[in-house]
Design an enzyme around this catalytic site. Structure first.
Site, mmCIF file in Angstrom:
data_model
loop_
_atom_site.group_PDB
_atom_site.id
_atom_site.type_symbol
_atom_site.label_atom_id
_atom_site.label_comp_id
_atom_site.label_asym_id
_atom_site.label_seq_id
_atom_site.Cartn_x
_atom_site.Cartn_y
_atom_site.Cartn_z
ATOM 1 N N VAL A 63 72.127 57.748 -65.450
ATOM 2 C CA VAL A 63 73.281 58.390 -66.298
ATOM 3 C C VAL A 63 73.609 57.360 -67.445
ATOM 4 O O VAL A 63 74.414 57.809 -68.175
ATOM 5 C CB VAL A 63 74.456 58.345 -65.156
ATOM 6 C CG1 VAL A 63 74.312 59.312 -64.361
ATOM 7 C CG2 VAL A 63 74.708 56.770 -64.574
ATOM 8 N N TYR A 154 80.693 43.311 -66.057
ATOM 9 C CA TYR A 154 80.990 44.381 -65.080
ATOM 10 C C TYR A 154 82.800 44.639 -65.220
ATOM 11 O O TYR A 154 83.147 45.729 -65.273
ATOM 12 C CB TYR A 154 80.981 43.863 -63.470
ATOM 13 C CG TYR A 154 81.076 44.629 -62.545
ATOM 14 C CD1 TYR A 154 80.336 45.862 -62.098
ATOM 15 C CD2 TYR A 154 82.246 44.829 -61.742
ATOM 16 C CE1 TYR A 154 80.367 46.790 -61.169
ATOM 17 C CE2 TYR A 154 82.459 45.519 -60.570
ATOM 18 C CZ TYR A 154 81.663 46.422 -60.372
ATOM 19 O OH TYR A 154 82.021 47.325 -59.318
HETATM 20 P P1 NAD Z 1 75.280 50.661 -54.326
HETATM 21 O O1 NAD Z 1 74.438 49.976 -55.351
HETATM 22 O O2 NAD Z 1 75.078 50.985 -53.233
HETATM 23 O O3 NAD Z 1 75.086 52.359 -55.088
HETATM 24 C C1 NAD Z 1 75.137 52.488 -56.559
HETATM 25 C C2 NAD Z 1 74.268 53.975 -56.655
HETATM 26 O O4 NAD Z 1 74.183 54.149 -58.070
HETATM 27 C C3 NAD Z 1 72.953 53.811 -56.173
HETATM 28 O O5 NAD Z 1 72.644 54.948 -55.757
HETATM 29 C C4 NAD Z 1 72.018 53.852 -57.490
HETATM 30 O O6 NAD Z 1 70.685 54.379 -57.467
HETATM 31 C C5 NAD Z 1 72.814 54.468 -58.538
HETATM 32 N N1 NAD Z 1 72.524 54.256 -60.050
HETATM 33 C C6 NAD Z 1 72.540 52.854 -60.393
HETATM 34 N N2 NAD Z 1 72.211 52.875 -61.748
HETATM 35 C C7 NAD Z 1 72.020 54.329 -61.811
HETATM 36 C C8 NAD Z 1 71.656 54.922 -63.137
HETATM 37 N N3 NAD Z 1 71.446 54.552 -64.244
HETATM 38 N N4 NAD Z 1 71.639 56.420 -63.094
HETATM 39 C C9 NAD Z 1 71.815 57.183 -61.808
HETATM 40 N N5 NAD Z 1 72.056 56.319 -60.761
HETATM 41 C C10 NAD Z 1 72.469 54.866 -60.786
HETATM 42 O O7 NAD Z 1 76.624 50.237 -54.869
HETATM 43 P P2 NAD Z 1 78.210 51.020 -54.476
HETATM 44 O O8 NAD Z 1 78.688 49.620 -53.576
HETATM 45 O O9 NAD Z 1 77.841 52.238 -53.636
HETATM 46 O O10 NAD Z 1 78.840 51.250 -55.742
HETATM 47 C C11 NAD Z 1 79.091 52.392 -56.109
HETATM 48 C C12 NAD Z 1 80.269 52.374 -57.121
HETATM 49 O O11 NAD Z 1 81.413 51.657 -56.658
HETATM 50 C C13 NAD Z 1 79.695 51.764 -58.365
HETATM 51 O O12 NAD Z 1 80.413 52.186 -59.651
HETATM 52 C C14 NAD Z 1 80.410 50.309 -58.204
HETATM 53 O O13 NAD Z 1 80.597 49.663 -59.283
HETATM 54 C C15 NAD Z 1 81.870 50.664 -57.741
HETATM 55 N N6 NAD Z 1 82.641 49.598 -56.902
HETATM 56 C C16 NAD Z 1 81.908 49.068 -55.689
HETATM 57 C C17 NAD Z 1 82.416 48.133 -54.851
HETATM 58 C C18 NAD Z 1 81.923 47.539 -53.727
HETATM 59 O O14 NAD Z 1 82.586 46.650 -53.267
HETATM 60 N N7 NAD Z 1 80.850 47.926 -53.052
HETATM 61 C C19 NAD Z 1 83.963 47.803 -55.337
HETATM 62 C C20 NAD Z 1 84.250 48.206 -56.745
HETATM 63 C C21 NAD Z 1 83.734 49.219 -57.183
#
Ligand code: NAD
Length: 246
Positions: A63, A154
């Site tokens: 993406v 971030y």
């Molecule tokens: P995760 O690492 O488990 O999942 C992230 C997903 O994004 C993975 O499936 C990965 O393959 C995909 N991804 C990464 N780079 C990519 C790219 N270039 N193209 C396509 N897909 C890509 O993380 P998560 O915790 O499930 O996070 C999901 C979202 O929630 C993220 O945007 C993260 O910043 C946000 N978030 C997470 C938390 C938390 O505490 N886990 C808190 C705040 C925000």
């Protein structure tokens, strides 16, 4: 049947959102990062969605790449006939202190977390404008609202998403398209597994509910924001953090 496209839906929060929306009756387009292991995980997510009796298909794309996003959106529209909801979920972290951060660590986090939202929204909003309806949820973070040591890159990406959400909401509201964001706190996923115990304990102390969040607690708010129950909500960022910021 309404169609939802979720980026980075092979694991973590994205996987849970895909499954929750499938339970709610949405057809599901699952984007995954183009590797063999992510493809396998995405196939499992699609199978689980399919068990809810909806259509589910998987689509590879990085993406952060403008052209790949245009191709992804076209492929989903060709396969499903419409895109009624978009969840910009894909994200990465490359945490380190500002004085140690490399240009690559800064640029790659901005490209994957922030530019991807532009890459995905531009072609999808065009489709939604023709359809005269649509809803978008962007994945921000409490780091974008309040900052976090070690997350200069971030926080920049997530704060930008909050501004992008408000600008887009103002641009397309008259076309019956709503754009919102959610800002999770610390949620149990592979992303947060990487944090040290010291980092986790420090955050834990600040959480009013005295526990970390579950992926289902993010998915339920995303499902609400995409539903007609949220028909008068746009341009908002909903914090889902157990009271972290109070
Ligand atoms: P995760 O690492 O488990 O999942 C992230 C997903 O994004 C993975 O499936 C990965 O393959 C995909 N991804 C990464 N780079 C990519 C790219 N270039 N193209 C396509 N897909 C890509 O993380 P998560 O915790 O499930 O996070 C999901 C979202 O929630 C993220 O945007 C993260 O910043 C946000 N978030 C997470 C938390 C938390 O505490 N886990 C808190 C705040 C925000």
């Amino acid at each position: 049947m309404a169609v939802a496209l979720i980026t980075g839906a092979s694991q973590g929060i994205g996987e849970c959102i895909a499954k929750r929306l499938a339970k709610d009756g949405w057809d599901i387009a699952i984007n995954y990062y183009p590797t063999d292991s992510d493809k396998l995980k995405a196939e499992n997510v699609a199978a689980a969605c399919g068990e809810c009796g909806v259509k589910a298909a998987i689509f590879p794309a990085d993406v952060s790449d403008f052209e790949q996003c245009a191709e992804l959106v076209k492929a989903v529209k060709d396969e499903f006939g419409s895109i009624d909801a978009l969840v910009n979920n894909a994200g990465i972290t490359k945490d380190t202190l500002l004085t140690l951060m490399t240009e690559e660590q800064y640029d790659s986090v901005i490209a994957v977390n922030q530019k991807s939202v532009f890459n995905m929204m531009k072609p999808t909003i065009k489709i939604m404008m023709k359809q005269k309806h649509g809803a978008v949820v962007n994945m921000a973070s409490v780091a974008g609202l309040y900052g976090n040591p070690g997350q200069f890159n971030y926080s920049a990406s997530k704060a930008a998403i909050i501004g992008m959400t408000m600008s887009a909401a103002k641009e397309v509201g008259a076309r019956n398209i709503r754009v919102n964001a959610v800002a999770p706190g610390l949620i149990k996923t592979p992303m947060t597994d990487k944090l040290t115990d010291e980092q986790k304990n420090k955050i834990f102390e600040q959480i009013a509910l005295k526990r970390f969040g579950e992926v289902e607690e993010i998915a339920s708010v995303v499902a609400f924001l995409l539903s007609d129950a949220a028909s008068y909500i746009t341009g908002q960022t909903i914090e889902i953090s157990g009271g972290l910021s109070m």
